[in-house]
Write a protein that holds these residues in place. Structure first.
Motif, PDB file in Angstrom:
ATOM      1  N   ARG A   1      75.913 -80.966 -39.001  1.00  0.00           N
ATOM      2  CA  ARG A   1      75.372 -80.324 -40.222  1.00  0.00           C
ATOM      3  C   ARG A   1      74.911 -81.429 -41.232  1.00  0.00           C
ATOM      4  NH1 ARG A   1      74.147 -75.164 -41.819  1.00  0.00           N
ATOM      5  NH2 ARG A   1      74.189 -74.435 -43.793  1.00  0.00           N
ATOM      6  N   LEU A   2      73.592 -81.285 -41.343  1.00  0.00           N
ATOM      7  CA  LEU A   2      72.968 -82.073 -42.462  1.00  0.00           C
ATOM      8  C   LEU A   2      72.408 -81.662 -43.702  1.00  0.00           C
ATOM      9  CD1 LEU A   2      72.000 -83.496 -39.353  1.00  0.00           C
ATOM     10  CD2 LEU A   2      71.677 -85.746 -40.847  1.00  0.00           C
ATOM     11  N   THR A   3      72.411 -82.152 -44.721  1.00  0.00           N
ATOM     12  CA  THR A   3      71.288 -81.606 -45.828  1.00  0.00           C
ATOM     13  C   THR A   3      69.808 -82.350 -45.545  1.00  0.00           C
ATOM     14  OG1 THR A   3      71.714 -83.634 -47.330  1.00  0.00           O
ATOM     15  CG2 THR A   3      73.260 -81.572 -47.502  1.00  0.00           C
ATOM     16  N   THR A   4      68.908 -81.672 -46.392  1.00  0.00           N
ATOM     17  CA  THR A   4      67.684 -82.092 -46.060  1.00  0.00           C
ATOM     18  C   THR A   4      67.565 -83.288 -46.776  1.00  0.00           C
ATOM     19  OG1 THR A   4      67.142 -80.798 -48.134  1.00  0.00           O
ATOM     20  CG2 THR A   4      66.705 -80.029 -45.850  1.00  0.00           C
ATOM     21  N   ALA A   5      68.317 -83.810 -47.763  1.00  0.00           N
ATOM     22  CA  ALA A   5      68.353 -85.123 -48.372  1.00  0.00           C
ATOM     23  C   ALA A   5      68.788 -86.163 -47.395  1.00  0.00           C
ATOM     24  CB  ALA A   5      68.969 -85.213 -49.549  1.00  0.00           C
ATOM     25  N   GLN A   6      69.913 -85.897 -46.670  1.00  0.00           N
ATOM     26  CA  GLN A   6      70.507 -86.790 -45.704  1.00  0.00           C
ATOM     27  C   GLN A   6      69.466 -87.055 -44.474  1.00  0.00           C
ATOM     28  OE1 GLN A   6      74.013 -84.629 -44.672  1.00  0.00           O
ATOM     29  NE2 GLN A   6      75.202 -86.202 -45.379  1.00  0.00           N
TER      30      GLN A   6
ATOM     31  N   ARG B   1      65.998 -86.828 -44.486  1.00  0.00           N
ATOM     32  CA  ARG B   1      64.922 -87.326 -45.109  1.00  0.00           C
ATOM     33  C   ARG B   1      65.348 -88.909 -45.036  1.00  0.00           C
ATOM     34  NH1 ARG B   1      63.911 -82.545 -48.254  1.00  0.00           N
ATOM     35  NH2 ARG B   1      61.950 -81.283 -47.638  1.00  0.00           N
ATOM     36  N   ARG B   2      66.397 -89.210 -45.507  1.00  0.00           N
ATOM     37  CA  ARG B   2      66.904 -90.535 -45.748  1.00  0.00           C
ATOM     38  C   ARG B   2      66.914 -91.295 -44.354  1.00  0.00           C
ATOM     39  NH1 ARG B   2      70.188 -93.085 -49.580  1.00  0.00           N
ATOM     40  NH2 ARG B   2      70.281 -95.291 -49.159  1.00  0.00           N
TER      41      ARG B   2
END
Length: 441
Positions: free
Chosen positions: A283-288, A290-291
């Motif tokens: 599971r990833l955040t959208t910030a991760q 996009r990085r």
């Protein structure tokens, strides 16, 4: 311990009272935390623009996270009931819906490091695009289930270990080895014809399903009298204009047999490097997200819920990897999350009896070990690893049941004993030699 479909006896007929309900990008699945969309990413290969549009969709329409599946696909969760049209438009604009009638059958995994490391193995990534285009153009292929899987292995033995329905692997001399189900019944085709041969094998499976009168979704589910054979596949290929021959028996396990890419830097040809990282519990955040997408404008999603970033200058790899570690991604092989998986659990799944992800986070630092561990919210054990080399934690009304092959199950492990009990199970001597890399959906 549960069996995968490939391990089940073919003497037991497959009986289903419904059609394939596997979710897709257009057929959303209702979960307790909202609707779920599964977006197929053939070969896990995703350009930066498409990746950013997926992040936008997760932020605007979902819960701000992206979940990776064990087939290198992406799931969006927490979607609203009425967002289907907007989501479809976003995905179409990103090029992720080339054939809406076929969107659930584009299940293709390929070796994530193909062409990126220094092993000198053939780059099978061009096969991915060609097979995807052939699938989308085949009227018959629309009849495949959302669980049918193609694996394109570059010869290292990674994705060919995932029990796919149709497998391709280069074998030298401009040829490829093709098998549907049993690798001992393979055929040889030219590398140029390999994607077309893979599609022909899938269409052969659909014909076998019709002849058997079953609802088999996977090659391993066919009854024995309708099992696919290399000889009949060779004839079907000839009828399709593809020259093929029954292959000699395969040698023993390759010295190159591999599982998931290790987290870290992958030195590549011509001074380039790739980065291999894992998302804890997929599971990833959208910030991760996009990085990752912004590093080289390309990513490859792996069937082990990892991400490979190709094409970095070698001198920039260490700093880029350190930056990803700061975001919470797994960047080193000694991470306790290296071989830990879990189903969705509470609150997303109505059948789950526990918040398995929260429970995993609470104990994993104190429960390290060489064996893989999978946390299941109920007896269905969704997403469990393949083979025997894994520890199985299953939530029950009385606590977790702990299973490891060769030991009697430990029932209802109390919360205060969970970490030491799990650590002990992960060091089970009789299965320590197995690699805990392969996972299934």
């Amino acid at each position: 311990m549960p069996q995968s479909p490939s391990a089940a006896s073919r003497d037991e007929p497959v009986i289903r009272d419904r059609g394939d309900a596997c979710p897709g990008a257009l057929r959303l699945h209702a979960a307790d935390d909202g609707f779920l969309a599964r977006v197929r990413i053939p070969g896990g290969m995703l350009g930066g623009a498409a990746a950013r549009l997926l992040a936008d969709a997760a932020d605007r329409l979902g819960d701000g996270h992206l979940d990776l599946t064990s087939r290198g696909n992406v799931q969006l969760r927490g979607l609203g009931e009425s967002c289907g049209g907007e989501l479809a438009a976003l995905l179409a604009g990103a090029g992720l819906l080339p054939a809406p009638t076929h969107e659930r059958v584009r299940n293709i995994v390929s070796s994530p490091l193909a062409g990126l490391d220094r092993l000198g193995l053939p780059d099978v990534s061009p096969w991915v695009a060609e097979l995807d285009a052939l699938l989308c153009a085949s009227d018959a292929a629309a009849g495949l289930s959302g669980r049918f899987l193609f694996a394109l292995d570059d010869g290292r033995g990674d994705v060919s270990s995932l029990d796919a329905d149709v497998n391709l692997a280069p074998c030298g001399g401009g040829r490829a080895r093709l098998w549907a189900g049993d690798p001992r019944d393979a055929v040889l085709v030219s590398s140029q014809d390999a994607p077309r041969a893979a599609l022909t094998a899938a269409e052969y499976f659909l014909e076998a399903v019709r002849q058997a009168g079953t609802r088999a979704w996977r090659v391993a589910e066919l009854p024995p009298e309708h099992a696919l054979s290399g000889a009949r596949l060779t004839q079907r290929l000839a009828d399709a204009g593809v020259r093929a021959a029954v292959a000699a028996p395969a040698p023993g396990p390759s010295a190159r047999s591999a599982g998931a890419p290790e987290p870290g830097i992958v030195p590549g040809p011509d001074g380039t490097a790739a980065l291999s990282v894992l998302a804890p519990l997929g599971r990833l955040t959208t910030a991760q997200w996009r990085r990752l997408a912004g590093l080289t404008d390309r990513v490859r999603l792996t069937p082990w819920r990892g991400i490979v970033v190709p094409g970095l200058p070698g001198h920039a790899a260490a700093a880029a990897l350190a930056g990803l570690a700061e975001t919470g991604l797994v960047t080193a092989p000694d991470s306790p999350w290296r071989s830990v998986t879990a189903c969705t659990g509470k609150p997303g799944c109505a059948k789950a009896l526990a918040d398995v992800r929260a429970d995993a986070r609470a104990v994993m630092e104190r429960a390290r070990g060489p064996l893989a561990v999978h946390w299941s919210g109920c007896e269905r054990r969704c997403g469990h690893p393949r083979g025997s080399a894994w520890v199985d934690l299953v939530a029950t009304p009385a606590g977790y049941d702990l299973h490891v092959e060769g030991r009697a199950p430990r029932r209802g492990v109390p919360e205060q004993e969970l970490a030491p009990a799990l650590a002990d199970a992960r060091h089970a001597d009789h299965v320590r030699h197995h690699r805990p890399d392969s996972v299934q959906k």
